[in-house]
Design an enzyme around this catalytic site. Structure first.
Site: not given
Length: 366
Positions: A126, A129, A132, A121, A226
């Site tokens: 991003q 990911d 997500s 993360r 997380y």
């Protein structure tokens, strides 16, 4: 380099790892693409759609035999691994921390494996990911599923026969799924409350219109973006703080997962017995044991008039969008790992280091 796209065999799975549009982009980058027959049919992508972008559609055995890189969404299963050999690179969500036997089997094959659920993360990762991108859809679908299962509507409605009060929605976990659930429920007109062990999520929840239920979380921290497992003391405080909202809620959505561990129990059977008759719980953590004590994955259980729906793969119900997002994540990831279609194997680089679980038969991450 030949990249093989495999048809998902997980029961009920409808997604595909690479869509025709992303296949076209990979081909333009110099890769050859092999697609198993029917791989995209449940996501509304026909074999002819892949052929139109110059991908080659082949039988399953051919894709395994010729593919140097093999792509899936779900972990490679026992039947898959029978067809894998040591020259191949496997990329999928492996959940390596909770699947040690799978990782050992891959290592015994002498193969190499990257795990998409291990993407760190960090800001530059991003666009890779997958957790997500898929959780975003899961949060949306959880609200839609809840709306369908409830016996009430979400918004305030004024009619000639009287006024209908808005439904109350409570969301546990303010990660990607929780934030999308908040936004969706608010758009539908519900009164939304939310809670999370991470105090830094308060501003995010409130920015979307939810009331944040604060719990004293001194000493509780997040790990790698997380939430970590809560202490027994915090879990007790959370129950006390949330109970009033829980017992008034028409819809509860739980999203709390801890990578590599059993999901924390946030709603006990005792609490459930005090909830409103007709309330609905959508437990998105059911595959990892569930946030509700009585949850079972892919099952609906009714107790004390409360309907508990255990699910973890809601993105499959919007498989076209989910596949498109996953495929974009994979494309960005492959382009990060390679230079001129050749893997760089830069183990000093954080994304590569964190996601390379098995390298030439050697287990790197447990």
């Amino acid at each position: 380099m030949k990249i093989g796209i495999l048809k998902e065999t997980f029961d009920g799975e409808r997604r595909v790892a690479i869509t025709p549009n992303i296949a076209k982009q990979l081909i333009a980058a110099g890769f050859e693409i092999l697609v198993e027959e029917g791989a995209g049919e449940h996501s509304s992508f026909k074999d002819s759609d892949y052929r139109e972008v110059d991908a080659v559609v082949e039988k399953r055995g051919v894709v395994f035999h010729e593919g140097q890189v093999l792509l899936k969404i779900n972990p490679f299963d026992e039947e898959d691994l029978k067809l894998v050999d040591k020259r191949q690179i496997l990329i999928s969500k492996l959940y390596h921390k909770s699947n040690p036997q799978l990782i050992q089997t891959i290592a015994n094959k002498g193969a190499t494996a990257f795990s998409m659920d291990a993407i760190p993360r960090i800001s530059r990762a991003q666009d890779m990911d997958v957790l997500s991108s898929q959780n975003n859809l899961a949060g949306y679908k959880a609200v839609i599923l809840g709306a369908f299962e409830m016996t009430k509507i979400f918004p305030l409605m004024m009619t000639s026969a009287g006024t209908i009060a808005p439904s109350r929605v409570l969301i546990y976990g303010i990660g990607v799924a929780g934030l999308q659930a908040i936004a969706t429920a608010k758009r539908l007109g519900a009164v939304v409350e939310a809670t999370d062990i991470r105090s830094e999520t308060k501003e995010q929840a409130e920015s979307l219109g939810a009331k944040f239920i604060s719990v004293d979380n001194e000493g509780e921290q997040s790990e790698g973006g997380y939430a970590k497992e809560a202490s027994a003391e915090y879990a007790k405080k959370q129950k006390e703080a949330v109970n009033k909202s829980l017992f008034q809620a028409d819809l509860v959505i739980t999203t709390a997962n801890i990578p590599g561990r059993k999901a924390p129990v946030l709603i006990t059977r005792e609490q459930l017995m005090q909830m409103k008759n007709g309330a609905v719980i959508i437990d998105l953590a059911a595959a990892q044991g569930g946030n509700c004590e009585i949850s079972e994955n892919n099952k609906t259980i009714v107790e004390n008039g409360v309907k508990v729906i255990g699910t973890s793969i809601d993105p499959r119900s919007v498989s076209t969008n989910a596949s498109d997002l996953y495929a974009k994540n994979i494309y960005n990831y492959i382009m990060h790992l390679t230079k001129e279609t050749t893997f760089e194997w830069d183990l000093e680089e954080e994304i590569t280091d964190e996601t390379l679980i098995v390298h030439d038969g050697e287990i790197r991450k447990n």
